[in-house]
Design an enzyme around this catalytic site. Structure first.
Site, PDB file in Angstrom:
ATOM      1  N   PRO A  42       0.833  -1.217   0.000  1.00  0.00           N
ATOM      2  CA  PRO A  42       0.000   0.000   0.000  1.00  0.00           C
ATOM      3  C   PRO A  42       0.865   1.264   0.000  1.00  0.00           C
ATOM      4  CG  PRO A  42      -0.036  -1.021   2.180  1.00  0.00           C
ATOM      5  CD  PRO A  42       0.728  -1.953   1.292  1.00  0.00           C
ATOM      6  N   ASP A  43       0.327   2.330  -0.582  1.00  0.00           N
ATOM      7  CA  ASP A  43       1.057   3.605  -0.462  1.00  0.00           C
ATOM      8  C   ASP A  43       0.565   4.288   0.821  1.00  0.00           C
ATOM      9  OD1 ASP A  43      -0.870   5.421  -3.030  1.00  0.00           O
ATOM     10  OD2 ASP A  43      -1.380   4.715  -1.019  1.00  0.00           O
ATOM     11  N   PHE A  44       0.821   5.582   0.937  1.00  0.00           N
ATOM     12  CA  PHE A  44       0.535   6.265   2.210  1.00  0.00           C
ATOM     13  C   PHE A  44      -0.662   7.195   2.098  1.00  0.00           C
ATOM     14  CE2 PHE A  44       4.192   4.734   4.424  1.00  0.00           C
ATOM     15  CZ  PHE A  44       5.143   4.506   3.437  1.00  0.00           C
ATOM     16  N   ARG A  45      -0.724   7.978   0.971  1.00  0.00           N
ATOM     17  CA  ARG A  45      -1.708   9.083   0.943  1.00  0.00           C
ATOM     18  C   ARG A  45      -2.844   8.877  -0.057  1.00  0.00           C
ATOM     19  NH1 ARG A  45       3.251  10.509   1.987  1.00  0.00           N
ATOM     20  NH2 ARG A  45       3.632  11.524   4.008  1.00  0.00           N
ATOM     21  N   ASN A 111      11.246   4.624  -1.109  1.00  0.00           N
ATOM     22  CA  ASN A 111      10.715   3.348  -0.633  1.00  0.00           C
ATOM     23  C   ASN A 111      11.775   2.536   0.102  1.00  0.00           C
ATOM     24  OD1 ASN A 111       8.488   4.215  -2.021  1.00  0.00           O
ATOM     25  ND2 ASN A 111       8.873   2.910  -3.804  1.00  0.00           N
ATOM     26  N   ASP A 113      11.260  -0.815   0.492  1.00  0.00           N
ATOM     27  CA  ASP A 113      10.923  -2.214   0.196  1.00  0.00           C
ATOM     28  C   ASP A 113      11.990  -2.964  -0.604  1.00  0.00           C
ATOM     29  OD1 ASP A 113       8.500  -0.877  -2.162  1.00  0.00           O
ATOM     30  OD2 ASP A 113      10.594  -1.357  -2.505  1.00  0.00           O
ATOM     31  N   HIS A 128      15.244   6.981   2.255  1.00  0.00           N
ATOM     32  CA  HIS A 128      14.545   6.766   3.527  1.00  0.00           C
ATOM     33  C   HIS A 128      14.951   5.447   4.175  1.00  0.00           C
ATOM     34  CE1 HIS A 128      11.035   9.692   2.442  1.00  0.00           C
ATOM     35  NE2 HIS A 128      12.081  10.320   2.920  1.00  0.00           N
TER      36      HIS A 128
HETATM   37  N1  APR Z   1       0.821   4.032 -10.503  1.00  0.00           N
HETATM   38  C1  APR Z   1       1.015   5.378 -10.478  1.00  0.00           C
HETATM   39  N2  APR Z   1       0.807   6.136  -9.368  1.00  0.00           N
HETATM   40  C2  APR Z   1       0.370   5.491  -8.256  1.00  0.00           C
HETATM   41  C3  APR Z   1       0.136   4.105  -8.221  1.00  0.00           C
HETATM   42  C4  APR Z   1       0.379   3.369  -9.412  1.00  0.00           C
HETATM   43  N3  APR Z   1       0.206   2.048  -9.474  1.00  0.00           N
HETATM   44  N4  APR Z   1      -0.298   3.780  -6.964  1.00  0.00           N
HETATM   45  C5  APR Z   1      -0.335   4.932  -6.258  1.00  0.00           C
HETATM   46  N5  APR Z   1       0.065   5.955  -7.031  1.00  0.00           N
HETATM   47  C6  APR Z   1       0.285   7.349  -6.644  1.00  0.00           C
HETATM   48  C7  APR Z   1      -0.781   7.941  -5.774  1.00  0.00           C
HETATM   49  O1  APR Z   1      -1.718   8.628  -6.567  1.00  0.00           O
HETATM   50  C8  APR Z   1       0.017   8.902  -4.865  1.00  0.00           C
HETATM   51  O2  APR Z   1      -0.057  10.237  -5.368  1.00  0.00           O
HETATM   52  O3  APR Z   1       1.469   7.340  -5.881  1.00  0.00           O
HETATM   53  C9  APR Z   1       1.457   8.416  -4.943  1.00  0.00           C
HETATM   54  C10 APR Z   1       1.979   7.900  -3.622  1.00  0.00           C
HETATM   55  O4  APR Z   1       2.076   8.996  -2.753  1.00  0.00           O
HETATM   56  P1  APR Z   1       2.331   8.735  -1.191  1.00  0.00           P
HETATM   57  O5  APR Z   1       1.394   7.702  -0.722  1.00  0.00           O
HETATM   58  O6  APR Z   1       2.343  10.077  -0.527  1.00  0.00           O
HETATM   59  O7  APR Z   1       3.776   8.078  -1.128  1.00  0.00           O
HETATM   60  P2  APR Z   1       5.175   8.809  -1.210  1.00  0.00           P
HETATM   61  O8  APR Z   1       5.118   9.977  -2.142  1.00  0.00           O
HETATM   62  O9  APR Z   1       6.188   7.769  -1.501  1.00  0.00           O
HETATM   63  O10 APR Z   1       5.389   9.325   0.302  1.00  0.00           O
HETATM   64  C11 APR Z   1       6.644   9.878   0.610  1.00  0.00           C
HETATM   65  O11 APR Z   1       6.039   9.874   2.952  1.00  0.00           O
HETATM   66  O12 APR Z   1       5.219   8.946   4.864  1.00  0.00           O
HETATM   67  C12 APR Z   1       6.350   9.165   4.140  1.00  0.00           C
HETATM   68  O13 APR Z   1       8.272   7.850   4.380  1.00  0.00           O
HETATM   69  C13 APR Z   1       7.024   7.873   3.747  1.00  0.00           C
HETATM   70  O14 APR Z   1       8.508   7.567   1.858  1.00  0.00           O
HETATM   71  C14 APR Z   1       7.203   8.003   2.237  1.00  0.00           C
HETATM   72  C15 APR Z   1       7.025   9.496   2.008  1.00  0.00           C
END
Ligand code: APR
Length: 254
Positions: A42-45, A111, A113, A128
């Site tokens: 899962p992503d975060f936001r 990431n 991972d 990170h």
């Molecule tokens: N393809 C393209 N975009 C995607 C996909 C996908 N399959 N899945 C998710 N996304 C996009 C989402 O729309 C979102 O805008 O990826 C983005 C992920 O954003 P975040 O969840 O904020 O993740 P990230 O940018 O890596 O966060 C940065 O925040 O909490 C900290 O340490 C944590 O490294 C992380 C940092």
């Protein structure tokens, strides 16, 4: 807009992005959690992201870790064990292919991972941190990540170092200093970055997102809008696992 028009627009954007990647002399990728969602992480936001649970987000700080390391591990370790078992998806492999093809100098990733390395990317800056080992909060000695896995199985969290100190994951928590790779990536970008391929990041966390400022031009592959969209030469509002292999094919087709 009809499906046919959408398809035609994507083709146009892919051609433009491919031309930029072919012409670039020092291009780098910058990735976030979105590049790994198609690997089941899962992503975060995003609406279903990890930070949709504010209690979990509140635990992801250096202070919260030191206050109650057992609670921290109970909250995050099961998730991290899944990360370590996850497999790269076509987006990771596409970036590794662009590097092998001489069109990317490497991947700067937020990431932890390890999937870019698993996919074959050779130059990866993990700004990170990562989940390959643990570090003692007292004596700074490292220990295999499996020590945490065993402590979880034995109900003996947090994992401890031989010196008695608490072993922590080698990752950057909110409020902590960046991993050494951040300065290394910064030094590289300062030497020149005429193109950055941003994949799967909300570009909302600093200082990580500040690295994007060093790029002369941006291609952004992201499902949702980002604060840097106005600076992007090309925006691919699509899933990375779907469009990156097509981008690689377009770069190679020339
Ligand atoms: N393809 C393209 N975009 C995607 C996909 C996908 N399959 N899945 C998710 N996304 C996009 C989402 O729309 C979102 O805008 O990826 C983005 C992920 O954003 P975040 O969840 O904020 O993740 P990230 O940018 O890596 O966060 C940065 O925040 O909490 C900290 O340490 C944590 O490294 C992380 C940092």
């Amino acid at each position: 807009m009809t499906g046919q028009n959408k398809k035609a627009m994507l083709e146009t954007f892919l051609r433009e992005a491919a031309a930029l990647l072919r012409e670039a002399s020092c291009a780098y990728a910058f990735t976030g959690a979105g590049v790994s969602t198609e690997s089941g992480i899962p992503d975060f936001r995003s609406p279903t992201g990890l930070w949709s649970n504010p209690e979990l987000m509140a635990l992801a700080t250096g202070d919260a870790f030191r206050r109650d390391p057992a609670r921290f591990y109970t909250a995050f370790l099961p998730q991290w064990l899944k990360y370590r078992e996850a497999a790269p998806n076509p987006a990771h492999r596409a970036l590794a292919e662009l590097e092998a093809f001489g069109r990317l100098g490497g991947v700067i990733t937020q990431n932890i991972d390890g999937l870019h390395r698993k996919a074959g990317s050779r130059t990866v800056w993990e700004i990170h941190g990562h989940l390959r080992h643990l570090v003692c909060d007292d004596c700074r000695k490292t220990a295999p990540f499996e020590v945490a896995t065993e402590a979880l199985a034995q109900g003996a969290l947090p994992p401890r170092c031989a010196c008695g100190g608490v072993l922590r994951p080698d990752v950057v928590l909110f409020g902590e200093a960046m991993a050494p790779d951040f300065e290394r990536a910064l030094a590289t970008l300062r030497r020149g970055c005429d193109l950055m391929l941003v994949v799967g990041s909300s570009l909302s966390v600093y200082p990580a997102a500040s690295l994007v400022e060093f790029a002369d031009e941006l291609i952004i592959v992201n499902r949702d809008p980002t604060p840097y969209d106005h600076r992007a030469a090309v925006i691919l509002r699509h899933s990375a696992g779907e469009v990156l292999p097509r981008l690689v094919a377009a770069v190679k087709a020339a």
